[in-house]
Design a protein around this motif. Sequence first.
Motif, PDB file in Angstrom:
ATOM      1  N   LEU A   1      59.293  24.707 -35.338  1.00 61.07           N
ATOM      2  CA  LEU A   1      59.134  24.600 -36.782  1.00 61.07           C
ATOM      3  C   LEU A   1      59.529  25.896 -37.471  1.00 61.07           C
ATOM      4  N   LEU A   2      59.138  27.034 -36.913  1.00 60.18           N
ATOM      5  CA  LEU A   2      59.511  28.307 -37.521  1.00 60.18           C
ATOM      6  C   LEU A   2      61.019  28.480 -37.476  1.00 60.18           C
ATOM      7  N   LYS A   3      61.629  28.124 -36.335  1.00 56.14           N
ATOM      8  CA  LYS A   3      63.076  28.237 -36.203  1.00 56.14           C
ATOM      9  C   LYS A   3      63.783  27.377 -37.238  1.00 56.14           C
ATOM     10  N   GLU A   4      63.312  26.143 -37.406  1.00 54.05           N
ATOM     11  CA  GLU A   4      63.923  25.246 -38.384  1.00 54.05           C
ATOM     12  C   GLU A   4      63.780  25.809 -39.796  1.00 54.05           C
ATOM     13  N   THR A   5      62.614  26.375 -40.091  1.00 52.45           N
ATOM     14  CA  THR A   5      62.391  26.947 -41.419  1.00 52.45           C
ATOM     15  C   THR A   5      63.306  28.129 -41.671  1.00 52.45           C
ATOM     16  N   LEU A   6      63.480  28.972 -40.657  1.00 51.11           N
ATOM     17  CA  LEU A   6      64.334  30.148 -40.812  1.00 51.11           C
ATOM     18  C   LEU A   6      65.790  29.750 -40.992  1.00 51.11           C
ATOM     19  N   ILE A   7      66.233  28.762 -40.222  1.00 48.88           N
ATOM     20  CA  ILE A   7      67.618  28.303 -40.344  1.00 48.88           C
ATOM     21  C   ILE A   7      67.881  27.769 -41.743  1.00 48.88           C
ATOM     22  N   LYS A   8      66.939  26.975 -42.262  1.00 48.44           N
ATOM     23  CA  LYS A   8      67.090  26.433 -43.611  1.00 48.44           C
ATOM     24  C   LYS A   8      67.127  27.548 -44.651  1.00 48.44           C
ATOM     25  N   SER A   9      66.462  28.677 -44.345  1.00 51.88           N
ATOM     26  CA  SER A   9      66.426  29.805 -45.275  1.00 51.88           C
ATOM     27  C   SER A   9      67.617  30.736 -45.107  1.00 51.88           C
ATOM     28  N   GLY A  10      68.474  30.427 -44.116  1.00 52.57           N
ATOM     29  CA  GLY A  10      69.658  31.247 -43.898  1.00 52.57           C
ATOM     30  C   GLY A  10      69.431  32.453 -43.013  1.00 52.57           C
ATOM     31  N   ALA A  14      68.034  37.529 -34.338  1.00 50.52           N
ATOM     32  CA  ALA A  14      67.352  37.265 -33.070  1.00 50.52           C
ATOM     33  C   ALA A  14      65.913  37.778 -33.167  1.00 50.52           C
ATOM     34  N   LEU A  15      64.982  37.039 -32.561  1.00 56.00           N
ATOM     35  CA  LEU A  15      63.577  37.393 -32.666  1.00 56.00           C
ATOM     36  C   LEU A  15      62.966  37.634 -31.294  1.00 56.00           C
ATOM     37  N   GLN A  16      62.065  38.606 -31.232  1.00 51.37           N
ATOM     38  CA  GLN A  16      61.226  38.808 -30.052  1.00 51.37           C
ATOM     39  C   GLN A  16      59.950  38.005 -30.287  1.00 51.37           C
ATOM     40  N   VAL A  17      59.663  37.055 -29.398  1.00 45.90           N
ATOM     41  CA  VAL A  17      58.605  36.081 -29.658  1.00 45.90           C
ATOM     42  C   VAL A  17      57.391  36.321 -28.770  1.00 45.90           C
ATOM     43  N   ARG A  18      56.213  36.198 -29.355  1.00 45.44           N
ATOM     44  CA  ARG A  18      54.945  36.225 -28.623  1.00 45.44           C
ATOM     45  C   ARG A  18      54.187  34.943 -28.953  1.00 45.44           C
ATOM     46  N   ASN A  19      53.513  34.378 -27.970  1.00 36.51           N
ATOM     47  CA  ASN A  19      52.764  33.144 -28.174  1.00 36.51           C
ATOM     48  C   ASN A  19      51.298  33.372 -27.813  1.00 36.51           C
ATOM     49  N   PHE A  20      50.424  33.186 -28.784  1.00 34.84           N
ATOM     50  CA  PHE A  20      48.989  33.375 -28.555  1.00 34.84           C
ATOM     51  C   PHE A  20      48.229  32.051 -28.605  1.00 34.84           C
ATOM     52  N   LEU A  49      55.980  43.208 -37.278  1.00 31.84           N
ATOM     53  CA  LEU A  49      55.542  41.818 -37.253  1.00 31.84           C
ATOM     54  C   LEU A  49      56.190  41.137 -38.452  1.00 31.84           C
ATOM     55  N   THR A  50      57.206  40.320 -38.183  1.00 33.31           N
ATOM     56  CA  THR A  50      57.999  39.750 -39.268  1.00 33.31           C
ATOM     57  C   THR A  50      57.563  38.337 -39.620  1.00 33.31           C
ATOM     58  N   TYR A  51      57.386  37.485 -38.593  1.00 28.41           N
ATOM     59  CA  TYR A  51      57.040  36.087 -38.832  1.00 28.41           C
ATOM     60  C   TYR A  51      55.840  35.688 -37.969  1.00 28.41           C
ATOM     61  N   VAL A  52      54.953  34.908 -38.548  1.00 28.89           N
ATOM     62  CA  VAL A  52      53.827  34.331 -37.811  1.00 28.89           C
ATOM     63  C   VAL A  52      53.780  32.837 -38.146  1.00 28.89           C
ATOM     64  N   ALA A  53      53.795  31.998 -37.119  1.00 34.60           N
ATOM     65  CA  ALA A  53      53.666  30.553 -37.318  1.00 34.60           C
ATOM     66  C   ALA A  53      52.318  30.109 -36.771  1.00 34.60           C
ATOM     67  N   VAL A  95      54.950  40.547 -43.954  1.00 35.68           N
ATOM     68  CA  VAL A  95      54.728  39.579 -42.887  1.00 35.68           C
ATOM     69  C   VAL A  95      54.851  38.179 -43.500  1.00 35.68           C
ATOM     70  N   HIS A  96      55.759  37.377 -42.956  1.00 34.30           N
ATOM     71  CA  HIS A  96      55.952  36.017 -43.452  1.00 34.30           C
ATOM     72  C   HIS A  96      55.157  35.055 -42.570  1.00 34.30           C
ATOM     73  N   VAL A  97      54.248  34.312 -43.165  1.00 34.83           N
ATOM     74  CA  VAL A  97      53.364  33.423 -42.408  1.00 34.83           C
ATOM     75  C   VAL A  97      53.638  31.976 -42.787  1.00 34.83           C
ATOM     76  N   LEU A  98      53.852  31.142 -41.780  1.00 31.83           N
ATOM     77  CA  LEU A  98      54.022  29.708 -41.980  1.00 31.83           C
ATOM     78  C   LEU A  98      52.822  28.998 -41.376  1.00 31.83           C
ATOM     79  N   VAL A  99      51.997  28.383 -42.218  1.00 33.23           N
ATOM     80  CA  VAL A  99      50.834  27.625 -41.763  1.00 33.23           C
ATOM     81  C   VAL A  99      51.221  26.151 -41.749  1.00 33.23           C
TER      82      VAL A  99
END
Length: 204
Positions: A1-10, A14-20, A49-53, A95-99
């Motif tokens: 979902l975050l990837k899709e949102t970023l693509i739509k935003s242009g 590349a992102l370094q990803v962490r999953n909690f 910390l740029t994006y948090v989904a 920090v951009h947060v997508l809830v």
Amino acid sequence: LLKETLIKSGVQEALQVRNFAKVGAAAEDLLRQTRQLIAEFSNGGYRVLTYVALTIGANDACESYGDPMRPLQVRLAVQEFLRLLKTQVHQNEPVHVLVVGPPLIPLLGELRVREHATIFGLRCDWVRDRILHYCTAMTVWNSEAERQNRLAYLSQIDQALREAVEDFGLQPEQGDESKVLAQYSSSLQAQSIEFQDLAVDCFH
């Protein structure tokens, strides 16, 4: 979902990803997960910390269907999550947060899903409801009224999430706090159920 949102935003970086995320985690687990994220950031796990989904609400509905207090608990948990990001993550960049709210779980109780053959040819309702006993409070219903009651409860959680994000956006900024830009998405609710996208448990 975050990837899709970023693509739509242009955004193409590349992102370094962490999953909690943890399987089965609910609102009461969010504070612990947030502290893990902040601790890794503070210890140099990543420079910015740029994006948090945050995908939240489904497990709360499954665990506590009918509990009138759970939507409020979800809202308070998200508000605290956003507050901690704002006060504990110290950086110049925002920090951009997508809830992201929960999908329409009761739709998994429809006849076409219950009768769908999954692993070893077993029906979905047998695997999910009789073997795994997963989220039966939301996926097992016997009338249109029961289905609508479950959808209404999900709507309460969805509204609580929207209000948490909206209220956070109205808070005044302090000079020593990081800029946190939060938005809410109900995109999971717009997705239709496609069998090729379901795991063998006919839920995830």
